[in-house]
Scaffold this motif. Structure first.
Motif, PDB file in Angstrom:
ATOM      1  N   THR A 154      -6.004 -48.068  -1.764  1.00 20.63           N
ATOM      2  CA  THR A 154      -4.820 -48.590  -1.409  1.00 20.63           C
ATOM      3  C   THR A 154      -4.183 -47.662  -0.642  1.00 20.63           C
ATOM      4  O   THR A 154      -4.220 -46.433  -1.014  1.00 20.63           O
ATOM      5  CB  THR A 154      -3.802 -49.120  -2.502  1.00 20.63           C
ATOM      6  N   PRO A 155      -3.187 -47.969   0.347  1.00 25.28           N
ATOM      7  CA  PRO A 155      -2.668 -46.890   0.974  1.00 25.28           C
ATOM      8  C   PRO A 155      -1.464 -46.207   0.217  1.00 25.28           C
ATOM      9  O   PRO A 155      -0.831 -47.115  -0.593  1.00 25.28           O
ATOM     10  CB  PRO A 155      -2.145 -47.459   2.337  1.00 25.28           C
ATOM     11  N   ILE A 156      -1.331 -44.966   0.433  1.00 25.21           N
ATOM     12  CA  ILE A 156      -0.106 -44.381  -0.130  1.00 25.21           C
ATOM     13  C   ILE A 156       0.647 -43.700   0.915  1.00 25.21           C
ATOM     14  O   ILE A 156       0.415 -42.955   1.819  1.00 25.21           O
ATOM     15  CB  ILE A 156      -0.487 -43.108  -1.019  1.00 25.21           C
ATOM     16  N   ILE A 157       2.048 -44.063   1.005  1.00 26.56           N
ATOM     17  CA  ILE A 157       3.060 -43.453   1.909  1.00 26.56           C
ATOM     18  C   ILE A 157       4.041 -42.323   0.900  1.00 26.56           C
ATOM     19  O   ILE A 157       4.442 -42.825  -0.066  1.00 26.56           O
ATOM     20  CB  ILE A 157       3.906 -44.532   2.331  1.00 26.56           C
TER      21      ILE A 157
ATOM     22  N   GLU B 130       3.395 -32.281   0.008  1.00 29.39           N
ATOM     23  CA  GLU B 130       3.996 -32.994  -1.195  1.00 29.39           C
ATOM     24  C   GLU B 130       3.580 -34.225  -1.425  1.00 29.39           C
ATOM     25  O   GLU B 130       3.187 -34.598  -2.778  1.00 29.39           O
ATOM     26  CB  GLU B 130       5.576 -33.014  -1.048  1.00 29.39           C
ATOM     27  N   ALA B 131       3.286 -35.214  -0.465  1.00 30.14           N
ATOM     28  CA  ALA B 131       2.876 -36.142  -0.568  1.00 30.14           C
ATOM     29  C   ALA B 131       1.334 -36.531  -1.249  1.00 30.14           C
ATOM     30  O   ALA B 131       0.808 -37.068  -2.065  1.00 30.14           O
ATOM     31  CB  ALA B 131       2.649 -37.296   0.743  1.00 30.14           C
ATOM     32  N   ALA B 132       0.533 -35.469  -0.474  1.00 30.45           N
ATOM     33  CA  ALA B 132      -0.945 -35.455  -1.152  1.00 30.45           C
ATOM     34  C   ALA B 132      -0.881 -34.997  -2.400  1.00 30.45           C
ATOM     35  O   ALA B 132      -1.544 -35.708  -3.288  1.00 30.45           O
ATOM     36  CB  ALA B 132      -1.803 -34.485  -0.123  1.00 30.45           C
ATOM     37  N   ASP B 133      -0.131 -33.863  -2.935  1.00 28.89           N
ATOM     38  CA  ASP B 133      -0.535 -33.288  -4.061  1.00 28.89           C
ATOM     39  C   ASP B 133       0.456 -34.176  -5.150  1.00 28.89           C
ATOM     40  O   ASP B 133      -0.026 -34.297  -6.243  1.00 28.89           O
ATOM     41  CB  ASP B 133       0.414 -31.620  -4.242  1.00 28.89           C
ATOM     42  N   SER B 134       1.324 -34.956  -4.872  1.00 30.00           N
ATOM     43  CA  SER B 134       2.135 -35.806  -5.629  1.00 30.00           C
ATOM     44  C   SER B 134       1.316 -37.060  -6.113  1.00 30.00           C
ATOM     45  O   SER B 134       1.190 -37.321  -7.328  1.00 30.00           O
ATOM     46  CB  SER B 134       3.269 -36.370  -4.649  1.00 30.00           C
ATOM     47  N   ALA B 135       0.672 -37.536  -5.040  1.00 30.31           N
ATOM     48  CA  ALA B 135      -0.364 -38.779  -5.391  1.00 30.31           C
ATOM     49  C   ALA B 135      -1.765 -37.976  -6.096  1.00 30.31           C
ATOM     50  O   ALA B 135      -1.787 -39.082  -7.278  1.00 30.31           O
ATOM     51  CB  ALA B 135      -1.052 -39.118  -3.793  1.00 30.31           C
ATOM     52  N   LEU B 136      -2.148 -37.046  -5.850  1.00 30.39           N
ATOM     53  CA  LEU B 136      -3.237 -36.657  -6.728  1.00 30.39           C
ATOM     54  C   LEU B 136      -2.917 -36.237  -8.012  1.00 30.39           C
ATOM     55  O   LEU B 136      -3.610 -36.638  -9.285  1.00 30.39           O
ATOM     56  CB  LEU B 136      -3.753 -35.356  -6.197  1.00 30.39           C
ATOM     57  N   HIS B 137      -1.665 -35.904  -8.346  1.00 32.25           N
ATOM     58  CA  HIS B 137      -1.050 -35.248  -9.589  1.00 32.25           C
ATOM     59  C   HIS B 137      -1.026 -36.895 -10.546  1.00 32.25           C
ATOM     60  O   HIS B 137      -1.254 -36.998 -11.702  1.00 32.25           O
ATOM     61  CB  HIS B 137       0.183 -34.698  -9.651  1.00 32.25           C
ATOM     62  N   TYR B 138      -0.236 -37.728  -9.578  1.00 30.95           N
ATOM     63  CA  TYR B 138      -0.242 -38.963 -10.475  1.00 30.95           C
ATOM     64  C   TYR B 138      -1.451 -39.747 -10.800  1.00 30.95           C
ATOM     65  O   TYR B 138      -1.694 -40.262 -11.958  1.00 30.95           O
ATOM     66  CB  TYR B 138       0.592 -39.980  -9.633  1.00 30.95           C
ATOM     67  N   MET B 139      -2.416 -39.697 -10.041  1.00 27.76           N
ATOM     68  CA  MET B 139      -3.635 -40.303 -10.272  1.00 27.76           C
ATOM     69  C   MET B 139      -4.498 -39.703 -11.470  1.00 27.76           C
ATOM     70  O   MET B 139      -4.853 -40.270 -12.385  1.00 27.76           O
ATOM     71  CB  MET B 139      -4.409 -39.971  -9.087  1.00 27.76           C
TER      72      MET B 139
ATOM     73  N   GLY C 283      -9.499 -37.372  -6.910  1.00 28.47           N
ATOM     74  CA  GLY C 283      -9.715 -37.860  -5.382  1.00 28.47           C
ATOM     75  C   GLY C 283      -9.342 -37.023  -4.456  1.00 28.47           C
ATOM     76  O   GLY C 283      -9.144 -35.745  -4.862  1.00 28.47           O
ATOM     77  N   GLY C 284      -9.095 -37.529  -3.497  1.00 29.31           N
ATOM     78  CA  GLY C 284      -8.704 -36.525  -2.326  1.00 29.31           C
ATOM     79  C   GLY C 284      -8.153 -37.388  -1.161  1.00 29.31           C
ATOM     80  O   GLY C 284      -8.072 -38.903  -1.115  1.00 29.31           O
ATOM     81  N   VAL C 285      -7.136 -36.686  -0.383  1.00 31.62           N
ATOM     82  CA  VAL C 285      -6.275 -37.459   0.615  1.00 31.62           C
ATOM     83  C   VAL C 285      -5.925 -36.449   1.789  1.00 31.62           C
ATOM     84  O   VAL C 285      -6.087 -35.311   1.822  1.00 31.62           O
ATOM     85  CB  VAL C 285      -4.936 -37.982  -0.078  1.00 31.62           C
ATOM     86  N   ILE C 286      -5.980 -37.245   2.947  1.00 31.39           N
ATOM     87  CA  ILE C 286      -5.568 -36.380   4.111  1.00 31.39           C
ATOM     88  C   ILE C 286      -4.266 -37.098   4.871  1.00 31.39           C
ATOM     89  O   ILE C 286      -3.812 -38.327   4.466  1.00 31.39           O
ATOM     90  CB  ILE C 286      -6.666 -36.694   5.206  1.00 31.39           C
TER      91      ILE C 286
ATOM     92  N   ARG D 121      -6.020 -32.549   0.919  1.00 35.29           N
ATOM     93  CA  ARG D 121      -6.162 -32.028  -0.540  1.00 35.29           C
ATOM     94  C   ARG D 121      -6.953 -32.965  -1.325  1.00 35.29           C
ATOM     95  O   ARG D 121      -7.524 -34.039  -0.824  1.00 35.29           O
ATOM     96  CB  ARG D 121      -4.610 -32.373  -0.988  1.00 35.29           C
ATOM     97  N   PHE D 122      -7.837 -32.061  -2.443  1.00 34.80           N
ATOM     98  CA  PHE D 122      -8.592 -32.961  -3.107  1.00 34.80           C
ATOM     99  C   PHE D 122      -8.610 -32.371  -4.777  1.00 34.80           C
ATOM    100  O   PHE D 122      -8.326 -30.947  -4.672  1.00 34.80           O
ATOM    101  CB  PHE D 122      -9.962 -32.947  -2.646  1.00 34.80           C
ATOM    102  N   THR D 123      -8.847 -33.036  -5.762  1.00 32.74           N
ATOM    103  CA  THR D 123      -8.895 -32.335  -7.038  1.00 32.74           C
ATOM    104  C   THR D 123     -10.410 -32.684  -7.381  1.00 32.74           C
ATOM    105  O   THR D 123     -10.780 -32.340  -8.765  1.00 32.74           O
ATOM    106  CB  THR D 123      -8.047 -33.336  -8.035  1.00 32.74           C
ATOM    107  N   THR D 124     -11.293 -33.314  -6.821  1.00 34.00           N
ATOM    108  CA  THR D 124     -12.960 -33.458  -7.096  1.00 34.00           C
ATOM    109  C   THR D 124     -13.370 -31.980  -6.962  1.00 34.00           C
ATOM    110  O   THR D 124     -12.830 -31.179  -6.416  1.00 34.00           O
ATOM    111  CB  THR D 124     -13.651 -34.391  -6.279  1.00 34.00           C
TER     112      THR D 124
END
Length: 277
Positions: free
Chosen positions: A203-206, A212-221, A229-232, A243-246
């Motif tokens: 699902t998309p994340i806004i 901040e958006a990337a780190d926040s999403a990965l922390h919540y996950m 996971g990871g996000v651009i 950013r990625f946590t894998t």
């Protein structure tokens, strides 16, 4: 003066094995260059992310299109989405079995229908109407995917226990801003090895600023579902991050003639690109 174009791609956040590392970096570099070439010529961000993700789908090292993993029945089921940030219009397809570039099919849903997502028989009928060529299933299945599927079934591990191992691939994606300041994004995936037939994910994340958006999403996950996971991300002003946590994620971005890419945590490599003539 118009906005300076930016394009960022990723090839999936997972524990990329060493024998995939070089090919993964080369793949994301090729993909970002192909999409950015269009942006430099004044092309749209929507078309740029489609081109970039299509390049990733055509590369067997990634879990999309020709490199997709197999579901519980040993078949490929592909999902893709593309979104126009200017209009917020989106097009998506899911559980596609015999089309090598689902991101282009998703773009057709965006441009040629009043709907957001097509799946199953209706999607196949629409693909036939558009003349989108079908490919034999064996053209999409790699020997690596077969071996991975067999190993999964042999050890009967759960999806959760495998998520940060070398047996799991992940979604590929691209995000861009063009000379007009319009944002667009696209993703494509074969899902997770041995997934339930018919399973659709992602699902998309806004969010806020890119970091901040990337780190926040990965922390919540990680906190909510103990996942990695990871996000651009690209902001409306052209700032971007990956950013990625894998254990690893192949990523690449181009802005103002600089190609930046990486694979390992904390790794950032830069190359100066020659301007287009």
């Amino acid at each position: 003066m118009g906005t300076k174009p930016v394009l960022v791609v990723h090839g999936g956040a997972w524990a990329i094995p060493d024998d995939f590392a070089e090919r993964s970096i080369l793949g994301v570099k090729n993909a970002v260059k192909s999409g950015f070439a269009l942006l430099e010529r004044g092309g749209s961000s929507v078309k740029a992310v489609e081109i970039a993700v299509k390049a990733l789908e055509n590369d067997t090292v990634f879990d999309a299109g020709h490199g997709a993993v197999l579901n519980a029945d040993g078949y490929v089921e592909l999902d893709a989405i593309i979104m126009n940030g200017k209009t917020l219009a989106a097009g998506a397809v899911s559980c596609i079995r015999d089309i090598s570039n689902p991101v282009t099919f998703a773009c057709s849903v965006l441009e040629k229908t009043p709907h957001v997502m097509l799946t199953g028989r209706g999607a196949n009928q629409f693909a036939e109407k558009l003349g989108i060529p079908k490919v034999p299933v064996e053209d999409l299945v790699t020997e690596h995917a077969k071996a991975e599927w067999e190993q999964y079934r042999k050890y009967k591990q759960t999806v959760k226990s495998l998520f940060n191992t070398e047996l799991v691939h992940d979604t590929v994606g691209a995000v861009a801003i063009d000379c007009e300041g319009n944002l667009a994004c696209a993703t494509s995936t074969g899902g997770i090895t041995n997934k339930m037939v018919g399973r659709v994910g992602d699902t998309p994340i806004i969010g806020k600023t890119p970091e901040e958006a990337a780190d926040s999403a990965l922390h919540y996950m990680e906190k909510r579902v103990h996942g990695r996971g990871g996000v651009i991300v690209i902001s409306k002003t052209g700032e971007w991050t990956a950013r990625f946590t894998t254990k690893r994620m192949a990523w690449a971005g181009i802005k103002e003639g600089i190609l930046t890419y990486g694979l390992n945590p904390g790794e950032t490599i830069q190359e100066i690109l020659k301007p287009l003539k």
